[in-house]
Design a protein around this motif. Structure first.
Motif, PDB file in Angstrom:
ATOM      1  N   ARG A   4      13.115   1.195 -15.108  1.00  0.00           N
ATOM      2  CA  ARG A   4      14.522   0.951 -15.424  1.00  0.00           C
ATOM      3  C   ARG A   4      14.632  -0.364 -16.183  1.00  0.00           C
ATOM      4  O   ARG A   4      14.015  -1.361 -15.791  1.00  0.00           O
ATOM      5  CB  ARG A   4      15.343   0.874 -14.134  1.00  0.00           C
ATOM      6  CG  ARG A   4      16.833   0.870 -14.372  1.00  0.00           C
ATOM      7  CD  ARG A   4      17.615   0.619 -13.093  1.00  0.00           C
ATOM      8  NE  ARG A   4      17.664  -0.795 -12.760  1.00  0.00           N
ATOM      9  CZ  ARG A   4      18.493  -1.327 -11.863  1.00  0.00           C
ATOM     10  NH1 ARG A   4      19.324  -0.551 -11.184  1.00  0.00           N
ATOM     11  NH2 ARG A   4      18.484  -2.619 -11.608  1.00  0.00           N
TER      12      ARG A   4
ATOM     13  N   ASP B 267      20.982   1.401 -16.014  1.00  0.00           N
ATOM     14  CA  ASP B 267      22.103   1.456 -15.069  1.00  0.00           C
ATOM     15  C   ASP B 267      23.279   0.684 -15.653  1.00  0.00           C
ATOM     16  O   ASP B 267      23.190  -0.531 -15.848  1.00  0.00           O
ATOM     17  CB  ASP B 267      21.646   0.822 -13.742  1.00  0.00           C
ATOM     18  CG  ASP B 267      22.605   1.082 -12.595  1.00  0.00           C
ATOM     19  OD1 ASP B 267      23.765   1.483 -12.867  1.00  0.00           O
ATOM     20  OD2 ASP B 267      22.203   0.883 -11.433  1.00  0.00           O
TER      21      ASP B 267
ATOM     22  N   HIS C 241      26.122   0.464 -14.151  1.00  0.00           N
ATOM     23  CA  HIS C 241      26.760  -0.085 -12.954  1.00  0.00           C
ATOM     24  C   HIS C 241      28.291   0.002 -12.983  1.00  0.00           C
ATOM     25  O   HIS C 241      28.986  -0.987 -12.734  1.00  0.00           O
ATOM     26  CB  HIS C 241      26.283  -1.525 -12.712  1.00  0.00           C
ATOM     27  CG  HIS C 241      25.825  -1.748 -11.308  1.00  0.00           C
ATOM     28  ND1 HIS C 241      26.436  -2.616 -10.448  1.00  0.00           N
ATOM     29  CD2 HIS C 241      24.831  -1.189 -10.596  1.00  0.00           C
ATOM     30  CE1 HIS C 241      25.825  -2.595  -9.275  1.00  0.00           C
ATOM     31  NE2 HIS C 241      24.851  -1.734  -9.344  1.00  0.00           N
TER      32      HIS C 241
ATOM     33  N   GLU D  66      22.726   5.692 -15.900  1.00  0.00           N
ATOM     34  CA  GLU D  66      23.239   5.755 -14.531  1.00  0.00           C
ATOM     35  C   GLU D  66      24.615   5.111 -14.410  1.00  0.00           C
ATOM     36  O   GLU D  66      24.878   4.089 -15.038  1.00  0.00           O
ATOM     37  CB  GLU D  66      22.230   5.029 -13.635  1.00  0.00           C
ATOM     38  CG  GLU D  66      22.667   4.892 -12.195  1.00  0.00           C
ATOM     39  CD  GLU D  66      21.615   4.172 -11.364  1.00  0.00           C
ATOM     40  OE1 GLU D  66      20.458   4.051 -11.817  1.00  0.00           O
ATOM     41  OE2 GLU D  66      21.969   3.718 -10.262  1.00  0.00           O
ATOM     42  N   ASP D  67      25.434   5.684 -13.549  1.00  0.00           N
ATOM     43  CA  ASP D  67      26.744   5.119 -13.187  1.00  0.00           C
ATOM     44  C   ASP D  67      27.462   4.546 -14.415  1.00  0.00           C
ATOM     45  O   ASP D  67      27.871   3.384 -14.432  1.00  0.00           O
ATOM     46  CB  ASP D  67      26.578   4.042 -12.103  1.00  0.00           C
ATOM     47  CG  ASP D  67      26.322   4.642 -10.737  1.00  0.00           C
ATOM     48  OD1 ASP D  67      26.681   5.807 -10.511  1.00  0.00           O
ATOM     49  OD2 ASP D  67      25.767   3.932  -9.871  1.00  0.00           O
TER      50      ASP D  67
ATOM     51  N   GLU E  95      25.345   6.655  -6.188  1.00  0.00           N
ATOM     52  CA  GLU E  95      24.847   5.794  -5.106  1.00  0.00           C
ATOM     53  C   GLU E  95      25.958   5.310  -4.184  1.00  0.00           C
ATOM     54  O   GLU E  95      25.697   4.965  -3.041  1.00  0.00           O
ATOM     55  CB  GLU E  95      24.053   4.604  -5.674  1.00  0.00           C
ATOM     56  CG  GLU E  95      24.897   3.622  -6.460  1.00  0.00           C
ATOM     57  CD  GLU E  95      24.062   2.527  -7.121  1.00  0.00           C
ATOM     58  OE1 GLU E  95      22.992   2.837  -7.654  1.00  0.00           O
ATOM     59  OE2 GLU E  95      24.495   1.371  -7.106  1.00  0.00           O
TER      60      GLU E  95
ATOM     61  N   ARG F 223      22.489  10.704  -6.982  1.00  0.00           N
ATOM     62  CA  ARG F 223      21.863   9.426  -6.652  1.00  0.00           C
ATOM     63  C   ARG F 223      22.093   8.962  -5.208  1.00  0.00           C
ATOM     64  O   ARG F 223      21.797   7.812  -4.891  1.00  0.00           O
ATOM     65  CB  ARG F 223      22.439   8.355  -7.596  1.00  0.00           C
ATOM     66  CG  ARG F 223      21.982   8.452  -9.008  1.00  0.00           C
ATOM     67  CD  ARG F 223      20.617   7.861  -9.212  1.00  0.00           C
ATOM     68  NE  ARG F 223      20.625   6.417  -9.061  1.00  0.00           N
ATOM     69  CZ  ARG F 223      19.704   5.726  -8.372  1.00  0.00           C
ATOM     70  NH1 ARG F 223      18.738   6.348  -7.752  1.00  0.00           N
ATOM     71  NH2 ARG F 223      19.773   4.419  -8.312  1.00  0.00           N
TER      72      ARG F 223
HETATM   73 MG    MG Z   1      22.474   1.910  -9.551  1.00  0.00          MG
END
Ligand code: MG
Ligand code: CS2
Length: 411
Positions: free
Chosen positions: A147, A219, A221, A245-246, A271, A292
């Motif tokens: 990542r 990510d 976030h 991600e996110d 997550e 996730r």
């Molecule tokens: Mg994350």
């Protein structure tokens, strides 16, 4: 068989972890992770004051019935505190059942579907040279997927990177979000336009340096609006991401429809989700590629297994959340599930401090970027309570995030 005791153990061998220990009248014990980073003591109270008295005297083998009792019986369903508490009970009961059977948990979940579990690690850098060093360090540790998080020119501190120093080096733990031990949240800063301009140049540089083969992840976030996320996804397409991600605060599931319409970059989310209801639109309409959720925040192995089976019907794979704030107990449970399910995608793993490995002795192993849960009966984790007591709880917060004018932004 009856439960005779349910204790909550809090320890800080580098960061706070909350562990539930259930003891039976035959002396068999089970462990479950209940760590909710930055809000740990709320789950401690939930378990001690409200759940433990309900468990004593019940049959530990009745995992599904106990789960439903704690979920439906409380009337106040869902939410991270409730679901972390239920997760700890669920995992501790699976640990007991598997120990009684004399089998590692994955055998009770259908047995191994693969030889081992591929992971990804975190590479962080304030600038490109620092990031490249961090990628090289992860590759040297054996990781086969990485990542990528970097600083953004003009911003002082960004998620995954802190004050010009890769967190991996600063905290001795790859990718650990820096906790402020003086118990005030660190304030990071944010500028979406600067970020959107910068990130594609980072991935171009990483691909030029490390080639086309290695799976790269990123990510965002939860910081982007749907149209910003769509633009980022599209601008990253030439660099062949394993996932983005996110990309938005995904509690608005409908937002992902717009992102999906505009980009072929694979999307991973979840997550901070607690139940399958958070995924209904996302999975049902196939708006994402990876789910996730962590065992620890999703109510345990039982409901996460159900989510994965639902996701499988829509070609969606697992990608269990595994930062260092999931304890080795939660991580072990995740690895058993990863090994057993068919639609496994990848497992996040950032490693732990040496002290954490001492306090939580575990059968799982990390070799060549892959995890294996080991063959010990149960989930395969023992907590050294004496050592744990030597590292007491310290209040700590996750960072917060503000725009240049001071407005609070998503972290
Ligand atoms: Mg994350
Ligand atoms: C992150 C986490 O691992 C991840 O993908 O988003 O590091 C997250 O920031 C922490 O778990 C929050 O406690």
């Amino acid at each position: 068989m009856k439960i005779v005791d349910a204790q909550v153990i809090v320890t800080n061998p580098g960061r706070n972890f909350v562990t539930l220990k259930i003891t039976t009248d035959t002396g068999v014990t089970g462990l479950g992770d209940a760590t909710l980073n930055g809000r740990e003591l709320s789950v401690v109270s939930y378990l001690k004051d409200h759940v433990a008295p309900l468990l004593v005297g019940t049959d530990p083998h009745r995992i599904e019935d106990t789960w439903q009792l704690l979920y439906r019986g409380a009337y106040w369903r869902r939410g991270p505190v409730t679901m972390a508490a239920i997760a700890a009970v669920d995992v501790a009961l699976w640990d007991i059942k598997a120990k009684v059977a004399g089998l590692p948990l994955y055998q009770l979940l259908g047995g191994a579907s693969r030889e081992r579990v591929r992971t990804y690690g975190h590479a962080n850098g304030a600038d490109l040279p620092e990031l490249f060093d961090s990628v090289r360090a992860r590759l040297a540790e054996g990781y086969t997927a990485v990542r990528i998080q970097t600083g953004v020119p003009g911003l002082k501190t960004v998620y995954g990177v802190h004050q010009g120093t890769a967190i991996a080096e600063a905290d001795g733990v790859a990718g650990a979000p820096r906790l402020d031990q003086t118990a005030r949240p660190v304030v990071e800063d944010w500028d979406t336009r600067a970020y959107l301009r910068h990130i594609p140049t980072v991935f171009e540089a990483v691909r030029n340096e490390f080639g086309p083969e290695i799976p790269l992840l990123h990510d965002a976030h939860h910081r982007l609006t749907p149209i910003e996320a769509a633009r980022l996804g599209r601008s990253l397409e030439p660099y062949d991401l394993f996932w983005l991600e996110d990309c938005t605060p995904a509690e608005n599931q409908d937002a992902l429809r717009l992102v999906r319409e505009h980009t072929t970059t694979p999307l991973a989310i979840g997550e901070v989700f607690n139940t399958v209801f958070d995924y209904q639109t996302l999975v049902g309409e196939q708006l994402i590629d990876y789910v996730r959720s962590a065992v620890t925040h999703f109510g345990g192995v039982s409901p996460l297994r159900k989510l994965f089976d639902y996701a499988a019907q829509h070609n969606i794979k697992s990608a269990i959340h595994g930062p260092e704030d999931i304890s080795p107990v939660g991580m072990a449970a995740a690895i058993h599930l990863d090994l057993a399910i068919h639609n496994f995608g990848i497992q996040e793993y950032s490693g732990y401090t040496d002290r954490t490995h001492e306090v939580f002795q575990h059968a799982f192993t990390f070799t060549d970027g892959h995890l294996h849960p080991g063959e010990a009966p149960g989930i395969g984790v023992d907590l050294d309570e004496e050592m744990a007591a030597g590292h007491p709880y310290e209040r700590a917060y996750l960072p917060v995030n503000r725009l240049a004018d001071g407005t609070v932004h998503d972290w």
